[in-house]
Design a protein around this motif. Structure first.
Motif, PDB file in Angstrom:
ATOM      1  N   THR A   1     -33.694 -51.840  -7.496  1.00 17.06           N
ATOM      2  CA  THR A   1     -34.723 -51.050  -8.161  1.00 17.06           C
ATOM      3  C   THR A   1     -34.405 -49.557  -8.186  1.00 17.06           C
ATOM      4  O   THR A   1     -35.113 -48.779  -8.820  1.00 17.06           O
ATOM      5  CB  THR A   1     -36.088 -51.263  -7.471  1.00 17.06           C
ATOM      6  OG1 THR A   1     -35.982 -50.906  -6.086  1.00 17.06           O
ATOM      7  CG2 THR A   1     -36.507 -52.725  -7.586  1.00 17.06           C
TER       8      THR A   1
ATOM      9  N   SER B   1     -29.466 -53.293 -16.428  1.00 24.79           N
ATOM     10  CA  SER B   1     -30.932 -53.379 -16.483  1.00 24.79           C
ATOM     11  C   SER B   1     -31.391 -54.025 -17.789  1.00 24.79           C
ATOM     12  O   SER B   1     -32.346 -54.819 -17.805  1.00 24.79           O
ATOM     13  CB  SER B   1     -31.550 -51.987 -16.330  1.00 24.79           C
ATOM     14  OG  SER B   1     -31.074 -51.106 -17.342  1.00 24.79           O
TER      15      SER B   1
ATOM     16  N   ALA C   1     -33.460 -57.536 -18.212  1.00 22.10           N
ATOM     17  CA  ALA C   1     -34.726 -57.559 -18.942  1.00 22.10           C
ATOM     18  C   ALA C   1     -34.741 -58.636 -20.016  1.00 22.10           C
ATOM     19  O   ALA C   1     -35.802 -59.195 -20.329  1.00 22.10           O
ATOM     20  CB  ALA C   1     -34.996 -56.192 -19.563  1.00 22.10           C
TER      21      ALA C   1
ATOM     22  N   GLU D   1     -40.352 -58.887 -17.520  1.00 19.02           N
ATOM     23  CA  GLU D   1     -41.255 -58.203 -16.595  1.00 19.02           C
ATOM     24  C   GLU D   1     -40.517 -57.491 -15.464  1.00 19.02           C
ATOM     25  O   GLU D   1     -41.132 -56.788 -14.672  1.00 19.02           O
ATOM     26  CB  GLU D   1     -42.253 -59.210 -16.006  1.00 19.02           C
ATOM     27  CG  GLU D   1     -43.172 -59.850 -17.031  1.00 19.02           C
ATOM     28  CD  GLU D   1     -43.994 -58.817 -17.788  1.00 19.02           C
ATOM     29  OE1 GLU D   1     -44.494 -57.858 -17.152  1.00 19.02           O
ATOM     30  OE2 GLU D   1     -44.133 -58.962 -19.009  1.00 19.02           O
TER      31      GLU D   1
ATOM     32  N   ARG E   1     -38.236 -54.710 -13.747  1.00 18.65           N
ATOM     33  CA  ARG E   1     -37.809 -53.325 -13.916  1.00 18.65           C
ATOM     34  C   ARG E   1     -36.758 -53.032 -12.849  1.00 18.65           C
ATOM     35  O   ARG E   1     -37.057 -53.065 -11.655  1.00 18.65           O
ATOM     36  CB  ARG E   1     -38.992 -52.356 -13.769  1.00 18.65           C
ATOM     37  CG  ARG E   1     -40.114 -52.591 -14.767  1.00 18.65           C
ATOM     38  CD  ARG E   1     -39.695 -52.244 -16.187  1.00 18.65           C
ATOM     39  NE  ARG E   1     -40.788 -52.402 -17.132  1.00 18.65           N
ATOM     40  CZ  ARG E   1     -41.048 -53.525 -17.798  1.00 18.65           C
ATOM     41  NH1 ARG E   1     -40.273 -54.588 -17.612  1.00 18.65           N
ATOM     42  NH2 ARG E   1     -42.062 -53.611 -18.627  1.00 18.65           N
ATOM     43  N   CYS E   2     -35.539 -52.769 -13.254  1.00 24.86           N
ATOM     44  CA  CYS E   2     -34.472 -52.560 -12.281  1.00 24.86           C
ATOM     45  C   CYS E   2     -33.384 -51.679 -12.890  1.00 24.86           C
ATOM     46  O   CYS E   2     -33.368 -51.435 -14.095  1.00 24.86           O
ATOM     47  CB  CYS E   2     -33.880 -53.891 -11.834  1.00 24.86           C
ATOM     48  SG  CYS E   2     -33.041 -54.809 -13.148  1.00 24.86           S
TER      49      CYS E   2
END
Length: 217
Positions: free
Chosen positions: A132, A164, A168, A173, A175-176
């Protein structure tokens, strides 16, 4: 994906000779001269009718041994075996070369093969391990290296590094800043698995004794 698992479950139950009845079909056999003898003397007794006991009873009965499976409850698999996440672990985190690492990797492969052979519902859905923040990306590299050391390599097993945006696309959903995809992680219908193990053990001569606690020996 739960909807996928339900669909796979429905298809498997339609294909399976076990039918869509109770997910855990356990029964007492009618008394017989052989079963009466087995209560007094038996070649092999397996204590506990959870998933491990069922698998042991199946393996022993298939090897030709006389097996009595003892379960203190009124049905098999009513403890920890039916109260878990039903995740099929890939074998990512254990120390390389350890018994846990070898058993997890080899056991996963064997479990998927068993599910295919006996129409046990499962889904090789995979999972994401995410970073994250930028400082966690190095940890992903360390996890990927440990997975390689444990034998997770090649198509369908090796962890795949994702940006990222790529993460996705798999899971909107999330978020990284980066992720690893584990393609061999999955989920399994534990009740159907135990039903299949018991059915095959009994098919090879094992006898199940429910409501039978071990009080000494």
């Amino acid at each position: 994906d739960i909807s996928l698992l339900r669909e796979v479950t429905a298809r498997a139950f339609r294909r399976s000779r076990l039918g869509p009845a109770s997910p855990l079909r356990c029964r007492r056999r009618a008394p017989s001269r052989r079963s009466a003898y087995m209560l007094e003397r038996v070649q092999t007794a397996v204590v506990g009718g959870g998933v491990v006991g069922l698998a042991v009873a199946r393996a022993l009965s298939r090897s030709g041994r006389e097996v009595l499976l003892l379960e203190s409850e009124s049905l098999t698999g009513s403890g920890t075996s039916s109260r878990n996440s039903e995740v099929v672990h890939a074998g990512i985190y254990y120390t390389a070369g350890s018994l846990k690492a070898r058993a997890c990797v080899e056991g996963r492969r064997a479990l998927y093969s068993f599910c295919e052979a006996y129409a046990v519902p499962y889904s090789r859905c995979g999972k994401l391990l995410v970073a994250t923040e930028e400082g966690e990306l190095a940890q992903l590299d360390a996890v990927a290296e440990k997975a390689r050391a444990n034998g997770l390599s090649g198509s369908g097993e090796a962890l795949v590094r994702l940006t990222s945006a790529e993460a996705a696309r798999l899971e909107p959903e999330v978020r990284c800043v980066g992720a690893l995809h584990s393609p061999s992680t999955g989920i399994v219908d534990s009740h159907a698995l135990m039903t299949a193990l018991l059915a095959d053990a009994e098919r090879h001569g094992a006898t199940l004794a429910l409501g039978s606690s071990v009080v000494g020996g």
